[in-house]
Design a protein around this motif. Structure first.
Motif, short mmCIF file in Angstrom:
data_model
loop_
_atom_site.label_atom_id
_atom_site.label_comp_id
_atom_site.label_asym_id
_atom_site.label_seq_id
_atom_site.Cartn_x
_atom_site.Cartn_y
_atom_site.Cartn_z
N ALA A 254 14.56 -2.02 -1.53
CA ALA A 254 13.88 -0.81 -1.06
C ALA A 254 14.90 0.14 -0.44
O ALA A 254 14.94 0.33 0.78
N SER A 255 15.71 0.73 -1.27
CA SER A 255 16.81 1.56 -0.77
C SER A 255 16.58 3.05 -1.03
O SER A 255 17.52 3.83 -1.13
N GLY A 256 15.31 3.43 -1.15
CA GLY A 256 14.98 4.85 -1.26
C GLY A 256 15.46 5.50 -2.54
O GLY A 256 15.67 4.85 -3.57
N LEU A 257 15.61 6.82 -2.48
CA LEU A 257 16.00 7.59 -3.66
C LEU A 257 17.37 7.17 -4.17
O LEU A 257 17.60 7.09 -5.38
N ASP A 258 18.30 6.91 -3.26
CA ASP A 258 19.63 6.47 -3.66
C ASP A 258 19.56 5.20 -4.51
O ASP A 258 20.20 5.09 -5.56
N VAL B 78 9.94 -0.23 -3.74
CA VAL B 78 9.34 -0.82 -2.54
C VAL B 78 8.50 -2.05 -2.92
O VAL B 78 8.61 -3.11 -2.30
N ILE B 79 7.68 -1.89 -3.95
CA ILE B 79 6.85 -3.01 -4.40
C ILE B 79 7.72 -4.14 -4.96
O ILE B 79 7.45 -5.33 -4.73
N LEU B 80 8.79 -3.77 -5.67
CA LEU B 80 9.72 -4.78 -6.19
C LEU B 80 10.37 -5.56 -5.06
O LEU B 80 10.54 -6.78 -5.13
N ALA B 81 10.73 -4.86 -3.99
CA ALA B 81 11.36 -5.51 -2.83
C ALA B 81 10.42 -6.55 -2.22
O ALA B 81 10.84 -7.64 -1.84
N VAL B 82 9.13 -6.20 -2.14
CA VAL B 82 8.15 -7.13 -1.58
C VAL B 82 7.97 -8.33 -2.51
O VAL B 82 7.95 -9.48 -2.06
N SER B 83 7.85 -8.07 -3.82
CA SER B 83 7.59 -9.16 -4.77
C SER B 83 8.76 -10.14 -4.85
O SER B 83 8.57 -11.33 -5.10
N ILE C 296 0.84 -1.21 0.00
CA ILE C 296 0.00 0.00 0.00
C ILE C 296 0.87 1.25 0.00
O ILE C 296 0.63 2.21 -0.75
N GLY C 297 1.90 1.23 0.84
CA GLY C 297 2.81 2.38 0.90
C GLY C 297 3.49 2.64 -0.43
O GLY C 297 3.61 3.79 -0.87
N GLY C 298 3.96 1.56 -1.09
CA GLY C 298 4.60 1.71 -2.40
C GLY C 298 3.65 2.31 -3.41
O GLY C 298 4.03 3.19 -4.21
#
Length: 281
Positions: A238-242, A226-231, A171-173
């Protein structure tokens, strides 16, 4: 004359609320809060610089707000600038918080109830972001700053330990992607002009258009990771903007794309500095 107090000696609640509102929306408060735009602009200038440096093979540190503040801290006078940033970010956060509570001082009756509610929610969200900037600046000003990328990975790993946390990440992603899409829409349609006083110059309009689109694409990429990290059950994704910028750099013609992204983020930074003078508050 009616005294603004009850027989118990306590201030009347409506009088107190009105007094707080007048103080919160005082022009001098707004004047100092505008410094938050300047500091946000400086942070984005550094992020863009770090992205371009990464594209040229001179990468070091992280290309996000924590990396930008670490870079600033290493410059002569950087510590003082960061303490100024703590104050500026906090004032801007408090100003946005007053908008969330009392409404926009410059246009108190301009919106319908629905759009006013939306504006207050957005103001509250922006307040949270600026409080986050203030905390990050505070950490680096004290010499104890932490990587935003590392904290993002750690939080993602903890949330992925259970089903509810995984659902929250998805949801957050999606929300982050939506926010990025709104930035792109706001830039492409020039809706940001409603936030400015008078009729800005063509240069300011171009800065806003390019800056919002670049910022939106970067935010959207963060949400997608973020969604890719979950999948893939891989919190390191999920390493943010960097992470988003480094993923972009790993694509075909990645160096060119990364330079373009860096220039876009720099443009957004310049627009933020312009906002310090032109934004309606």
């Amino acid at each position: 004359m009616t005294e603004p107090s009850t027989r118990t000696g306590r201030p009347d609640s409506s009088y107190s609320s009105s007094s707080v509102e007048r103080m919160a929306q005082h022009p001098n408060f707004a004047r100092f809060a505008r410094a938050g735009f300047v500091m946000s602009g400086i942070v984005h200038l550094f992020i863009g610089y770090l992205a371009i440096r990464l594209a040229l093979g001179n990468g070091g540190g992280t290309a996000d707000q924590s990396g930008a503040m670490a870079e600033l801290a290493a410059k002569p006078g950087g510590g003082v600038a960061l303490w100024i940033g703590v104050v500026a970010f906090t004032l801007m956060a408090l100003w946005r918080l007053t908008e969330a509570v009392f409404g926009k001082a410059s246009e108190p009756q301009a919106d319908s109830k629905k759009s006013e509610a939306v504006h207050r929610i957005k103001a509250a969200a922006v307040a949270v972001i600026y409080f986050g900037f203030a905390l990050t600046a505070f950490g680096f000003a004290r010499g104890r700053g932490k990587s935003s990328s590392g904290e993002s990975k750690s939080l993602t790993a903890r949330l992925m330990e259970n089903t509810a946390g995984t659902a929250l990440l998805i949801i957050g992603g999606a929300v982050i992607i939506g926010v990025g899409g709104y930035h792109v829409y706001k830039g492409a349609t020039r809706r940001f002009l409603k936030d400015l006083k008078g009729t800005p110059s063509k240069l300011v309009q171009r800065l806003g258009t390019a800056g919002y689109i670049a910022k939106g694409l970067a935010i959207g990429a963060v949400g997608a990771l973020v969604i890719l990290a979950v999948s893939q059950s891989d919190p390191d994704k999920a390493s943010g903007l960097d992470g988003a910028l480094k993923t972009l750099g790993a694509q075909p013609y990645g160096a060119t794309l990364l330079v373009a992204a860096g220039l876009g983020i720099i443009t957004y930074g310049l627009y933020n500095i312009v906002m310090a003078r032109l934004a309606k508050m």
